[in-house]
Scaffold this motif. Sequence first.
Motif, PDB file in Angstrom:
ATOM      1  N   HIS A 160      47.847 -19.883 -43.654  1.00  0.00           N
ATOM      2  CA  HIS A 160      48.927 -18.877 -44.362  1.00  0.00           C
ATOM      3  C   HIS A 160      50.085 -18.889 -43.429  1.00  0.00           C
ATOM      4  O   HIS A 160      50.224 -18.926 -42.241  1.00  0.00           O
ATOM      5  N   GLU A 161      51.091 -18.826 -44.088  1.00  0.00           N
ATOM      6  CA  GLU A 161      52.764 -18.710 -43.305  1.00  0.00           C
ATOM      7  C   GLU A 161      52.979 -17.196 -42.858  1.00  0.00           C
ATOM      8  O   GLU A 161      53.491 -17.115 -41.757  1.00  0.00           O
ATOM      9  N   TYR A 162      52.358 -16.228 -43.551  1.00  0.00           N
ATOM     10  CA  TYR A 162      52.910 -14.726 -43.484  1.00  0.00           C
ATOM     11  C   TYR A 162      51.812 -14.011 -42.839  1.00  0.00           C
ATOM     12  O   TYR A 162      50.528 -14.304 -43.339  1.00  0.00           O
ATOM     13  N   MET A 163      51.933 -13.274 -41.865  1.00  0.00           N
ATOM     14  CA  MET A 163      51.005 -12.355 -41.097  1.00  0.00           C
ATOM     15  C   MET A 163      51.684 -10.971 -40.979  1.00  0.00           C
ATOM     16  O   MET A 163      52.587 -10.718 -40.818  1.00  0.00           O
ATOM     17  N   TYR A 164      50.631  -9.779 -41.028  1.00  0.00           N
ATOM     18  CA  TYR A 164      51.052  -8.563 -41.083  1.00  0.00           C
ATOM     19  C   TYR A 164      50.210  -7.899 -40.201  1.00  0.00           C
ATOM     20  O   TYR A 164      48.929  -7.980 -40.209  1.00  0.00           O
ATOM     21  N   TRP A 165      50.631  -6.838 -39.573  1.00  0.00           N
ATOM     22  CA  TRP A 165      49.826  -5.565 -38.972  1.00  0.00           C
ATOM     23  C   TRP A 165      50.116  -4.342 -39.409  1.00  0.00           C
ATOM     24  O   TRP A 165      51.243  -4.073 -39.665  1.00  0.00           O
ATOM     25  N   TYR A 166      49.078  -3.719 -40.063  1.00  0.00           N
ATOM     26  CA  TYR A 166      48.912  -2.297 -40.523  1.00  0.00           C
ATOM     27  C   TYR A 166      48.025  -1.281 -39.748  1.00  0.00           C
ATOM     28  O   TYR A 166      47.353  -1.965 -39.158  1.00  0.00           O
ATOM     29  N   ARG A 167      48.848  -0.100 -39.725  1.00  0.00           N
ATOM     30  CA  ARG A 167      47.811   1.043 -39.009  1.00  0.00           C
ATOM     31  C   ARG A 167      47.360   1.944 -39.995  1.00  0.00           C
ATOM     32  O   ARG A 167      48.053   2.204 -41.163  1.00  0.00           O
ATOM     33  N   GLN A 168      45.982   2.281 -40.196  1.00  0.00           N
ATOM     34  CA  GLN A 168      45.404   3.174 -41.316  1.00  0.00           C
ATOM     35  C   GLN A 168      45.146   4.419 -40.355  1.00  0.00           C
ATOM     36  O   GLN A 168      44.193   4.389 -39.511  1.00  0.00           O
ATOM     37  N   HIS A 175      54.521  -4.255 -37.941  1.00  0.00           N
ATOM     38  CA  HIS A 175      55.365  -5.626 -37.866  1.00  0.00           C
ATOM     39  C   HIS A 175      54.724  -6.654 -38.517  1.00  0.00           C
ATOM     40  O   HIS A 175      53.653  -6.633 -39.194  1.00  0.00           O
ATOM     41  N   TYR A 176      55.499  -7.538 -39.264  1.00  0.00           N
ATOM     42  CA  TYR A 176      55.056  -8.620 -39.842  1.00  0.00           C
ATOM     43  C   TYR A 176      55.990 -10.153 -39.293  1.00  0.00           C
ATOM     44  O   TYR A 176      56.784  -9.906 -38.539  1.00  0.00           O
ATOM     45  N   SER A 177      55.159 -11.034 -39.618  1.00  0.00           N
ATOM     46  CA  SER A 177      55.803 -12.514 -39.288  1.00  0.00           C
ATOM     47  C   SER A 177      55.784 -13.158 -40.734  1.00  0.00           C
ATOM     48  O   SER A 177      54.924 -13.150 -41.264  1.00  0.00           O
ATOM     49  N   VAL A 178      57.013 -13.912 -40.724  1.00  0.00           N
ATOM     50  CA  VAL A 178      57.026 -14.973 -42.128  1.00  0.00           C
ATOM     51  C   VAL A 178      56.946 -16.343 -41.422  1.00  0.00           C
ATOM     52  O   VAL A 178      57.123 -17.250 -42.487  1.00  0.00           O
ATOM     53  N   GLY A 179      56.464 -16.495 -40.310  1.00  0.00           N
ATOM     54  CA  GLY A 179      56.269 -17.869 -39.914  1.00  0.00           C
ATOM     55  C   GLY A 179      56.212 -17.839 -38.469  1.00  0.00           C
ATOM     56  O   GLY A 179      56.400 -16.836 -37.660  1.00  0.00           O
ATOM     57  N   GLU A 180      55.715 -18.990 -37.857  1.00  0.00           N
ATOM     58  CA  GLU A 180      55.562 -19.198 -36.502  1.00  0.00           C
ATOM     59  C   GLU A 180      56.856 -19.100 -35.744  1.00  0.00           C
ATOM     60  O   GLU A 180      58.036 -19.440 -36.218  1.00  0.00           O
ATOM     61  N   GLY A 181      56.893 -18.250 -34.694  1.00  0.00           N
ATOM     62  CA  GLY A 181      57.958 -17.836 -33.853  1.00  0.00           C
ATOM     63  C   GLY A 181      58.868 -16.820 -34.335  1.00  0.00           C
ATOM     64  O   GLY A 181      59.806 -16.406 -33.740  1.00  0.00           O
ATOM     65  N   THR A 182      58.545 -16.220 -35.631  1.00  0.00           N
ATOM     66  CA  THR A 182      59.557 -15.225 -36.130  1.00  0.00           C
ATOM     67  C   THR A 182      58.479 -13.875 -36.124  1.00  0.00           C
ATOM     68  O   THR A 182      57.310 -13.784 -36.277  1.00  0.00           O
ATOM     69  N   SER A 236      53.613 -11.108 -31.311  1.00  0.00           N
ATOM     70  CA  SER A 236      54.066 -12.312 -30.908  1.00  0.00           C
ATOM     71  C   SER A 236      53.483 -13.288 -31.914  1.00  0.00           C
ATOM     72  O   SER A 236      52.253 -13.258 -32.170  1.00  0.00           O
ATOM     73  N   ARG A 237      54.178 -14.367 -32.197  1.00  0.00           N
ATOM     74  CA  ARG A 237      53.518 -15.189 -33.154  1.00  0.00           C
ATOM     75  C   ARG A 237      53.798 -16.664 -32.743  1.00  0.00           C
ATOM     76  O   ARG A 237      54.701 -17.277 -33.153  1.00  0.00           O
ATOM     77  N   LEU A 238      53.217 -16.936 -31.530  1.00  0.00           N
ATOM     78  CA  LEU A 238      53.426 -18.355 -31.012  1.00  0.00           C
ATOM     79  C   LEU A 238      52.718 -19.537 -31.696  1.00  0.00           C
ATOM     80  O   LEU A 238      53.314 -20.732 -31.757  1.00  0.00           O
ATOM     81  N   LYS A 239      51.799 -19.251 -32.562  1.00  0.00           N
ATOM     82  CA  LYS A 239      50.977 -20.233 -33.049  1.00  0.00           C
ATOM     83  C   LYS A 239      50.792 -19.744 -34.561  1.00  0.00           C
ATOM     84  O   LYS A 239      50.808 -18.475 -34.951  1.00  0.00           O
ATOM     85  N   LYS A 240      50.997 -20.613 -35.614  1.00  0.00           N
ATOM     86  CA  LYS A 240      50.927 -20.268 -37.015  1.00  0.00           C
ATOM     87  C   LYS A 240      49.586 -19.522 -37.150  1.00  0.00           C
ATOM     88  O   LYS A 240      49.627 -18.433 -38.022  1.00  0.00           O
TER      89      LYS A 240
END
Lengths: 110, 115
Positions: free
Chosen positions: B29-37, B47-54, B67-71
């Motif tokens: 997957h390209e996109y990743m997210y962190w949520y708190r409940q 925070h979220y990331s739409v690709g490696e390094g972003t 940080s998103r150093l690896k996909k």
Amino acid sequence: GEDVEQSLFLSVREGDSSVINCTYTDSSSTYLYWYKQEPGAGLQLLTYIFSNMDMKQDQRLTVLLNKKDKHLSLRIADTQTGDSAIYFCAVSSGNTPLVFGKGTRLSVIA
Amino acid sequence: NAGVTQTPKFRVLKTGQSMTLLCAQDMNHEYMYWYRQDPGMGLRLIHYSVGEGTTAKGEVPDGYNVSRLKKQNFLLGLESAAPSQTSVYFCASSTDRLAPLYGYTFGSGTRLTVV
């Protein structure tokens, strides 16, 4: 920003239908989802609907969308004890990540 | 087929300590997210990331870094933990859209208590 509201609790008897309601504020919300969370677990996608649809049916689940009132509902037919969980409504315009409601805790009484 | 894996599952921190939560996905997957409940608050995006390094900020980013150093990996860091950060943290991923057809895939969560 987008605000998504749900009632916090719902209690139904086994075999009855459950209706969980959700309202949202952003009229550009195009993608709408229902998730289920069982105790101690992550969220699982139940179903989704797009803004060009009014209704979607999937086995015991029926989703209704009223775009004018920005109201989404999830109906579970023949509710079982295994349906006891927290149900989350989530919406997005497509340009932003999903915004979740506070969740509705469904309790099914045998 | 592991999906989204979060480590650790449980952690107790003292106020002021630091820690990193790890999220790993094996679905390309390209996109990743962190949520708190939090009770009565639902899920809120950190925070979220739409690709490696972003990376990008969500609704409640203060006190966290990512940080998103690896996909396949998305790390959430707490530099100086506070009791207000006591929560259940969920990582999620999606293909290449913020609102994909099949939604987000969630991990099973990390329960963090700050004393």
